[in-house]
Design a protein around this motif. Structure first.
Motif, short mmCIF file in Angstrom:
data_model
loop_
_atom_site.label_atom_id
_atom_site.label_comp_id
_atom_site.label_asym_id
_atom_site.label_seq_id
_atom_site.Cartn_x
_atom_site.Cartn_y
_atom_site.Cartn_z
N ASN A 41 0.83 -1.20 0.00
CA ASN A 41 0.00 0.00 0.00
C ASN A 41 0.87 1.26 0.00
O ASN A 41 0.61 2.21 -0.74
CB ASN A 41 -0.95 0.00 1.21
N ALA A 42 1.91 1.26 0.82
CA ALA A 42 2.80 2.42 0.89
C ALA A 42 3.52 2.65 -0.44
O ALA A 42 3.64 3.78 -0.90
CB ALA A 42 3.81 2.23 2.02
N LEU A 43 3.97 1.57 -1.07
CA LEU A 43 4.66 1.71 -2.37
C LEU A 43 3.70 2.22 -3.44
O LEU A 43 4.07 3.07 -4.26
CB LEU A 43 5.28 0.39 -2.80
N GLU A 44 2.48 1.70 -3.44
CA GLU A 44 1.51 2.15 -4.43
C GLU A 44 1.14 3.62 -4.27
O GLU A 44 0.82 4.30 -5.23
CB GLU A 44 0.25 1.28 -4.36
N HIS A 45 1.23 4.11 -3.02
CA HIS A 45 0.92 5.52 -2.75
C HIS A 45 2.17 6.39 -2.63
O HIS A 45 2.08 7.55 -2.23
CB HIS A 45 0.07 5.64 -1.48
N ARG A 46 3.31 5.80 -2.94
CA ARG A 46 4.60 6.50 -2.88
C ARG A 46 4.86 7.14 -1.51
O ARG A 46 5.43 8.21 -1.41
CB ARG A 46 4.71 7.53 -3.99
#
Length: 144
Positions: A41-46
């Motif tokens: 989730n964090a990677l997808e939301h940068r």
């Protein structure tokens, strides 16, 4: 006869401890999976700060599981579990360094193999035909 009942009670306590350990291992692996979802989730939301925190917590859980493999576990099993946990740590480190979702997805078969290995150790699975993911090439794991 008195000696037999003491041994039996001791064996029952050991079984109870081993079952508790197995439950804690499964709970620890569930925690790692939860952190993998946070990382994704964090990677997808940068959100790289949230990613770093989630990776660190996942690594801490894996390291704890690695350090507490159990005294009753056969050495051959410990060796396989050790390699799986260390490979999982390598994948998490790669994901963290390069913000790599593919490395993150590579953690899933490792966790599946860990669950399977632990279920075999604790007698949950007895099927001789069980196969591990085969997605993990231990001979090549440090090169990739």
């Amino acid at each position: 006869m008195h000696h037999t009942s003491k041994r039996s009670a001791r064996d029952q306590r050991l079984d109870s401890i081993q079952q508790t350990d197995f439950s804690l291992v499964q709970l620890g692996l569930e925690g790692v999976v939860a952190y993998l979802l946070r990382i994704q989730n964090a990677l997808e939301h940068r959100d790289y700060v949230a990613k770093r925190v989630a990776v660190e917590r996942a690594e801490q859980l894996v390291q704890h599981l690695l350090l507490h493999l159990g005294e009753e576990t056969p050495k051959a099993v410990i060796a396989r579990l050790d390699r799986l946990y260390r490979y999982l740590l390598l994948k998490l480190a790669h994901c963290n360094m390069f913000n790599d979702l593919e490395a993150l997805y590579g953690c899933e078969p490792i966790i599946a193999d860990l669950r399977l290995e632990w279920s075999i150790v604790h007698g949950e699975q007895r099927d001789e035909n069980l196969r591990f993911s085969r997605l993990i090439d231990f001979d090549d794991m440090l090169a990739g």
